[in-house]
Enzyme design. Structure first.
Site, mmCIF file in Angstrom:
data_model
loop_
_atom_site.group_PDB
_atom_site.id
_atom_site.type_symbol
_atom_site.label_atom_id
_atom_site.label_comp_id
_atom_site.label_asym_id
_atom_site.label_seq_id
_atom_site.Cartn_x
_atom_site.Cartn_y
_atom_site.Cartn_z
ATOM 1 C CB SER A 541 -0.961 -0.031 1.192
ATOM 2 O OG SER A 541 -1.986 0.919 1.047
ATOM 3 C CG ASP A 626 -6.810 -2.219 -3.702
ATOM 4 O OD1 ASP A 626 -7.415 -1.459 -2.923
ATOM 5 O OD2 ASP A 626 -5.663 -2.623 -3.499
ATOM 6 C CG HIS A 661 -5.961 -2.132 -0.049
ATOM 7 N ND1 HIS A 661 -5.104 -1.646 -1.010
ATOM 8 C CD2 HIS A 661 -5.456 -1.714 1.138
ATOM 9 C CE1 HIS A 661 -4.142 -0.944 -0.429
ATOM 10 N NE2 HIS A 661 -4.327 -0.989 0.872
#
Length: 687
Positions: A541, A626, A661
């Site tokens: 991330s 995501d 995600h």
């Protein structure tokens, strides 16, 4: 004859130049077209990348299966959480053998009572490639459970209601929520937060009454500021429904008596730039953690529930330059404070009568301790968790009166090979280029020689003030037992060393996160923990952005890099306010509509700074759905790296076509992703 797996060529994304201009600066993005997941050509490209990755790692598939079984074999399949009591029931979560999802259950009054299964996620997940049970909220009379599910990994939850008396589902269904539910005290009204369909920003709070059409739900709050998200919850005291609004640097709360759900919410303290606070209710007062009045590391205040304005806040625990206040937990007789000093967690016990004020004793320098689930005000025990890089996680009940701790459960590491005495952990300090000392937590098997010949995996996150604590991982043993050193670099941008550690790693000082990581790498090389040929880096991330930045700056330091769901196209994303989270991120990265932030952001954005040079071996992962970092960021990044890089090192992109995600759902599916990553690293070691 079909092309063999070893000779398959890497996919080559076509170039369609897209020009954008701001502040007199022109940017050309050749791969912007990849941002359309409805375009079959985009899907075909992602599938081609997946096929290429599979082909290049085909020779490791048996090893991946071995790693998967090895990691899975350490996990107790028939396992359950330590039960906790709330409103007359004991609640527990458990797993059963060969089942990938949890079962939520409860027992009335005693642990010997018959078990009522609330939710069996194994049954609920059968029809879906991805499944996650979100919030569960039980009504005051214990008869109803409001719960939420996500079946696409977009964090857009559906709320439903289950009658716990007969097991039947109520017709009330609410789509596109955050998944959290707050019941009023009438057992028929609850509050929830809706998301904007396009940006996924949580922006409206609604009130729903059971049995009424959800189209008639009343909007009780609308968060108009696009840099804020809103949420709703119930106080531990059960007296208040609380609406919160938060941006990176400001918060605001509204309160409503839970006995009067049709009433008007009252502002607790109006939002002020850079004023952060959180609230907890007890008896006739609220307790506040806040950075008000220059309390950079936060302090604890108290205020009457009838006059909550900041002018009435009184210091209960004053600000201290060296101590960060992270959390509080309120009990009938005690206030418990979660603090951090010099990077280490401390749990402070304070009696309301002022006679007791002390800390629980922890001795290691690489441990992680935090307050656990304590829903009962009247309890005479504090539940907390403890683990370290070498010690499996324990759930501990601490008795306030006797001052004795009882370990209720210690994580079991199966397989018969684990002994914590076989591993060593320590904390060392690297000197950054500006003279600042940066801590590094290390763990490795005892007996390895620090001769510069050890493979080392260096991990960091370094954004949003999120601290990566040195925690135990049974999965990580598969690396440690094969000679790896594992290092957590506590770079600026996190809060490991207090709030200033965060403040000096964001906005116009963001590059400190990157250079800290690199300087930690150089330090560990110079101290003989590893070498350039055996140093690997991992981040996900915002940590994936960190990976992109370090290889643009010092690619030669790393033999391999894993970048998971990486935020790498910083400028494009931050200029597009239709993308989820963008406007709320301005306080973290800056607003590129302002020239100063645009120039600084562009100077480190991984995608914008790819150049014709050699890069390390790389594995990049993403999820098609995501909602946090859109799949096209890593896809574009890999396409540009393929175009410009001058080396013959591996560059692999794997897109999970079903998840988002957080990766795959299910207890063990995520281990397959880890097995792929570990196989990538360990295969590089053999070369």
């Amino acid at each position: 004859m079909a092309e063999t797996a070893t000779k398959i060529k890497p996919p080559k994304a076509k170039k369609i130049p897209k020009e954008s201009s701001i502040h007199g600066d022109i940017r050309i993005d050749n791969y912007y077209w990849l941002n359309d997941r409805e375009n079959q050509e985009v899907i075909d490209y992602l599938k081609a990348e997946n096929a290429y990755t599979k082909s290049k790692m085909l020779h490791t598939e048996d090893f991946q299966k071995q790693l998967f079984e090895e990691m899975k074999g350490r996990i107790k399949e028939n396992d359950s959480s330590v039960p906790y009591k709330l409103n007359g029931y004991w609640y527990q979560t458990r797993f059963e053998e060969n089942k990938g999802y949890p079962i939520y259950a409860r027992k009335k009054e005693t642990l010997e009572a018959p078990e009522d299964i609330l939710f069996d996620c194994n049954e609920m997940a059968k029809e879906f490639a991805f499944f996650k049970l979100g919030g569960i909220s039980i009504s005051n009379d214990n008869s109803l459970a409001a719960y939420s599910t996500d079946t696409l990994s977009r964090r857009q939850y559906r709320i439903q209601i289950k009658n716990l008396k007969n097991g039947l589902m109520l017709p009330d269904i609410i789509e596109n929520t955050t998944g959290s539910i707050a019941w009023a005290n009438d057992n028929k009204t609850f509050f929830y937060a809706k998301k904007d369909e396009e940006t996924l920003r949580s922006f409206k709070i609604f009130r729903h009454v059971l049995g009424t059409d959800t189209k008639d739900d009343v909007e009780v709050y609308y968060e108009k500021d696009e840099t804020f998200n809103t949420f709703v919850y119930k106080s531990k005291s059960k007296k208040y429904i609380i609406i919160g609004s938060s941006s990176t640097l400001s918060t605001e709360y509204r309160i409503l008596d839970a006995d009067t759900p049709n009433g008007e919410f009252k502002i607790f303290q109006e939002r002020t730039k850079d004023l952060e606070y959180s609230i907890a209710h007890y008896k006739d007062s609220f307790y506040i953690i806040t950075n008000a009045d220059g309390a950079t590391n936060f302090k604890v205040c108290k205020v009457s529930e009838h006059a909550t304005h900041k002018s009435n806040w009184e210091d209960l625990i004053s600000h201290r330059e060296a101590v960060l206040v992270e959390d509080i937990e309120i009990f009938k007789d005690y206030l418990v404070v979660d603090e951090r000093e010099n990077g280490l967690n401390n749990i402070r016990i304070m009696s309301w009568d002022g006679k007791e004020d002390y800390y629980l004793p922890f001795e290691s320098e690489t441990y992680n301790a935090y307050i656990g689930n304590n829903p009962d005000f009247d309890s005479g025990k504090l539940r907390y968790s403890y683990n370290s890089l070498t010690t499996p996680s324990s759930v501990v009940d601490y008795d306030f009166k006797t001052r004795k701790s009882v370990v209720k459960k210690e994580q079991e590491v199966l397989g018969g090979k684990f002994n914590k005495e076989n591993y060593e952990s320590k904390r060392i300090w690297a000197t950054a280029r500006d003279g600042v000392k940066v801590p590094i937590s290390l763990v490795y098997r005892k007996g390895i020689k620090l001769n510069g010949k050890n493979p080392l995996l260096q991990y960091a996150y370094g954004s949003y003030g999120h601290t990566i604590d040195p925690s135990f991982s049974s999965i990580r043993l598969s690396l440690l037992d094969r000679g790896f050193v594992y290092a957590i670099a506590h770079v600026r941008g996190g809060e490991y060393l207090g709030r200033h550690w965060y403040e000096t790693g964001k906005l116009l000082t963001k590059k400190n996160s990157f250079t800290d990581f690199i300087d930690c790498s150089k330090h560990m090389i110079s101290e003989g923990y590893t070498s350039k040929k055996q140093l690997y880096a991992y981040g996900g991330s915002a940590g994936g952005m960190l990976m992109g930045a370090i290889i643009n700056i010092n690619a030669e330091l790393y033999n391999g890099v894993i970048s998971a769901v990486p935020f790498v196209d910083v400028v494009t994303t931050m200029l597009d306010d239709s993308i989820p989270l963008t406007t709320g991120e301005y306080d973290e990265w800056g607003n590129p509509n302002e020239p100063e932030y645009y120039e600084y952001m562009k100077s480190y954005s991984p995608y914008d700074n790819v150049e014709a040079k050699g890069y390390p071996n790389m594995l990049v992962t993403t999820g098609l759905h995501d909602s946090q970092v859109q799949y096209w960021e890593p896809a574009k990044w890999v396409a540009k790296l393929r175009e410009l890089k001058t080396d013959s090192n591996l560059l692999l992109l794997h897109t999970d076509m079903d998840s988002g995600h957080g990766g795959a759902s299910g207890r063990f599916e995520s281990l397959k992703e880890v097995a792929r990553e570990y196989a990538f690293l360990l295969d590089l070691e053999k070369r």
